[in-house]
Write a protein that holds these residues in place. Structure first.
Motif, mmCIF file in Angstrom:
data_model
loop_
_atom_site.group_PDB
_atom_site.id
_atom_site.type_symbol
_atom_site.label_atom_id
_atom_site.label_comp_id
_atom_site.label_asym_id
_atom_site.label_seq_id
_atom_site.Cartn_x
_atom_site.Cartn_y
_atom_site.Cartn_z
ATOM 1 N N ILE A 35 0.700 -1.347 -0.179
ATOM 2 C CA ILE A 35 0.082 0.032 -0.031
ATOM 3 C C ILE A 35 1.016 1.182 -0.039
ATOM 4 C CG2 ILE A 35 -1.773 1.267 1.181
ATOM 5 C CD1 ILE A 35 -2.652 -1.387 2.687
ATOM 6 N N LEU A 36 0.569 2.062 -0.901
ATOM 7 C CA LEU A 36 1.568 3.199 -1.181
ATOM 8 C C LEU A 36 0.505 4.473 -1.122
ATOM 9 C CD1 LEU A 36 3.774 2.391 -4.057
ATOM 10 C CD2 LEU A 36 4.536 2.120 -1.604
ATOM 11 N N VAL A 37 0.951 5.497 -0.330
ATOM 12 C CA VAL A 37 0.296 6.695 0.019
ATOM 13 C C VAL A 37 1.066 7.991 -0.616
ATOM 14 C CG1 VAL A 37 -0.966 8.089 1.843
ATOM 15 C CG2 VAL A 37 -0.790 5.665 2.069
ATOM 16 N N TYR A 38 0.280 8.506 -1.456
ATOM 17 C CA TYR A 38 0.941 9.832 -2.327
ATOM 18 C C TYR A 38 0.229 11.026 -1.898
ATOM 19 C CZ TYR A 38 3.593 6.886 -5.390
ATOM 20 O OH TYR A 38 4.275 5.986 -6.254
ATOM 21 N N LYS A 39 0.981 11.988 -1.939
ATOM 22 C CA LYS A 39 0.471 13.521 -2.024
ATOM 23 C C LYS A 39 1.459 14.422 -2.602
ATOM 24 C CE LYS A 39 -2.390 16.883 -0.419
ATOM 25 N NZ LYS A 39 -2.316 17.487 1.080
ATOM 26 N N THR A 40 0.845 15.373 -3.597
ATOM 27 C CA THR A 40 1.861 16.026 -4.424
ATOM 28 C C THR A 40 3.051 15.477 -5.236
ATOM 29 O OG1 THR A 40 3.221 16.715 -2.618
ATOM 30 C CG2 THR A 40 1.513 18.249 -2.978
ATOM 31 N N GLY A 41 2.526 14.104 -5.479
ATOM 32 C CA GLY A 41 3.545 13.440 -6.342
ATOM 33 C C GLY A 41 4.388 12.648 -5.547
ATOM 34 N N GLU A 42 4.397 12.766 -4.296
ATOM 35 C CA GLU A 42 5.540 12.085 -3.327
ATOM 36 C C GLU A 42 5.083 10.977 -2.471
ATOM 37 O OE1 GLU A 42 7.381 15.142 -1.389
ATOM 38 O OE2 GLU A 42 8.401 16.042 -3.041
ATOM 39 N N ILE A 43 5.799 9.952 -2.232
ATOM 40 C CA ILE A 43 5.201 9.128 -1.368
ATOM 41 C C ILE A 43 5.380 9.457 -0.008
ATOM 42 C CG2 ILE A 43 5.585 6.817 -0.331
ATOM 43 C CD1 ILE A 43 6.805 5.730 -3.168
ATOM 44 N N LYS A 44 4.307 9.570 0.675
ATOM 45 C CA LYS A 44 4.129 10.140 2.192
ATOM 46 C C LYS A 44 4.045 8.750 3.032
ATOM 47 C CE LYS A 44 3.983 14.373 0.786
ATOM 48 N NZ LYS A 44 4.998 15.315 1.087
ATOM 49 N N GLY A 45 3.656 7.667 2.694
ATOM 50 C CA GLY A 45 3.580 6.542 3.558
ATOM 51 C C GLY A 45 3.922 5.219 2.691
ATOM 52 N N ARG A 46 4.253 4.049 3.137
ATOM 53 C CA ARG A 46 4.359 2.773 2.312
ATOM 54 C C ARG A 46 4.056 1.591 3.702
ATOM 55 N NH1 ARG A 46 9.737 3.271 -0.450
ATOM 56 N NH2 ARG A 46 9.540 5.656 -0.209
ATOM 57 N N PHE A 47 3.413 0.728 3.113
ATOM 58 C CA PHE A 47 2.949 -0.650 4.087
ATOM 59 C C PHE A 47 3.430 -1.684 3.169
ATOM 60 C CE2 PHE A 47 -0.012 2.804 5.399
ATOM 61 C CZ PHE A 47 0.628 3.192 6.747
ATOM 62 N N ILE A 48 4.711 -2.340 3.500
ATOM 63 C CA ILE A 48 4.888 -3.259 2.447
ATOM 64 C C ILE A 48 4.874 -4.802 3.174
ATOM 65 C CG2 ILE A 48 7.025 -4.339 1.103
ATOM 66 C CD1 ILE A 48 7.698 -1.263 0.698
ATOM 67 N N GLY A 49 4.172 -5.712 2.741
ATOM 68 C CA GLY A 49 4.170 -7.199 3.021
ATOM 69 C C GLY A 49 3.147 -7.176 4.241
ATOM 70 N N VAL A 50 2.762 -8.410 4.601
ATOM 71 C CA VAL A 50 1.651 -8.814 5.410
ATOM 72 C C VAL A 50 1.771 -8.213 6.712
ATOM 73 C CG1 VAL A 50 0.622 -10.701 6.694
ATOM 74 C CG2 VAL A 50 1.209 -11.091 4.073
ATOM 75 N N ALA A 51 2.705 -8.391 7.190
ATOM 76 C CA ALA A 51 3.005 -7.654 8.688
ATOM 77 C C ALA A 51 2.977 -6.408 8.687
ATOM 78 C CB ALA A 51 4.367 -8.200 9.306
ATOM 79 N N GLU A 52 3.548 -5.586 7.814
ATOM 80 C CA GLU A 52 3.514 -3.915 7.708
ATOM 81 C C GLU A 52 1.776 -3.650 7.509
ATOM 82 O OE1 GLU A 52 6.008 -1.759 5.690
ATOM 83 O OE2 GLU A 52 7.993 -2.385 6.660
ATOM 84 N N CYS A 53 1.259 -4.236 6.621
ATOM 85 C CA CYS A 53 -0.041 -4.110 6.342
ATOM 86 C C CYS A 53 -1.143 -4.239 7.408
ATOM 87 C CB CYS A 53 -0.619 -4.854 5.178
ATOM 88 S SG CYS A 53 0.176 -4.070 3.421
ATOM 89 N N GLY A 54 -0.473 -5.098 8.426
ATOM 90 C CA GLY A 54 -1.506 -5.073 9.652
ATOM 91 C C GLY A 54 -1.885 -6.677 10.054
ATOM 92 N N GLY A 55 -1.387 -7.702 9.078
ATOM 93 C CA GLY A 55 -1.525 -9.226 9.283
ATOM 94 C C GLY A 55 -2.547 -9.762 8.793
ATOM 95 N N ILE A 56 -2.624 -11.052 8.640
ATOM 96 C CA ILE A 56 -3.927 -11.660 8.105
ATOM 97 C C ILE A 56 -5.279 -11.423 8.764
ATOM 98 C CG2 ILE A 56 -2.178 -13.465 7.117
ATOM 99 C CD1 ILE A 56 -3.166 -15.360 9.283
ATOM 100 N N TYR A 57 -5.296 -11.188 9.840
ATOM 101 C CA TYR A 57 -6.550 -10.782 10.438
ATOM 102 C C TYR A 57 -6.906 -9.498 10.638
ATOM 103 C CZ TYR A 57 -5.766 -15.777 12.183
ATOM 104 O OH TYR A 57 -5.590 -16.962 12.138
#
Length: 242
Positions: free
Chosen positions: A162-184
């Motif tokens: 999951i990538l979060v953009y504002k004004t063409g720049e990445i302001k946040g990123r969540f890469i992989g199952v763990a960073e995205c919050g887990g399988i639950y």
């Protein structure tokens, strides 16, 4: 004379023996006109932008200034409404649309894009949650794209991304199952993550996963304390060789 201004007549009026003194006619008329003016709704306040343009010549200079200010206010409201109505759903894009839809999005718009594979259950779960959040926060542009259309040979261990953009720049990123919050992962937890990077203004008062994190920390502490106790017990039971 009941209309005479005397202290005695004032006392009688106070106790209701004499009726209230009649006000001069011109004063009453002036008061009525004043109240009518206060209650009057300017006709342009009921008009649409199109009607204001057509009726502009029918107003005097004072009204024209007020109309222009009112028109600008209505125009801003209309722009905000148009922008809010523009999004409100999780849209699918492909790699060729990435620059236009994400990098070159309007400067005042937050963009959340999910790179996924449809064969991964966690990716499907994230898409479900993002669809709900897109409806809840229609001013944010929520997008999804099959990862192969954007990045070749992207490793599965990095999905969901999951990538979060504002004004063409990445302001946040969540890469992989763990960073995205887990399988639950719950939708409230994802909402909190996006709020932390500034993409949305959540009405959640605290991190929904806070209690789980606290329980996990407490559990680890208990395990450590238990192991430490066992170690000390073993040391006591060891024979002392002299």
């Amino acid at each position: 004379d009941p209309n005479e201004d005397t202290e005695w007549n004032d006392i009688l009026r106070h106790f209701g023996i004499l009726p209230p003194k009649e006000k001069p006619k011109d004063e009453i008329e002036e008061m009525v006109l004043h109240l009518q003016k206060e209650a009057e709704v300017k006709p342009y306040e009921r008009m649409t932008l199109e009607e204001l343009k057509e009726a502009e010549d029918d107003f005097d200079e004072t009204d024209r200034k007020a109309i222009e200010k009112y028109r600008q206010q209505r125009l801003q409201e209309w722009k905000c409404l148009q922008r809010r109505q523009k999004y409100g759903e999780l849209r699918e894009i492909c790699g060729e649309q990435y620059v236009k839809e994400v990098t070159n999005a309007p400067e005042d718009v937050w963009v959340v894009i999910h790179l996924y594979r449809s064969s991964m259950p966690m990716c499907l779960l994230v898409n479900e949650h993002l669809s709900l959040l897109a409806r809840k926060f229609p001013e944010v542009k929520f997008l999804k794209a099959i990862v192969n259309s954007c990045i070749q040979n992207y490793h599965d261990r990095c999905l969901p991304t999951i990538l979060v953009y504002k004004t063409g720049e990445i302001k946040g990123r969540f890469i992989g199952v763990a960073e995205c919050g887990g399988i639950y992962l719950k939708v409230e937890e994802l909402e909190w993550k996006l709020a932390e990077v500034g993409a949305i203004e959540t009405d959640l008062e605290e991190n929904p996963k806070k209690d789980i994190i606290n329980m996990m920390t407490l559990s680890v502490q208990n395990v450590s304390a238990h192991e430490d106790t066992n170690t000390k017990s073993s040391d006591v039971m060891k024979p002392h060789i002299t």
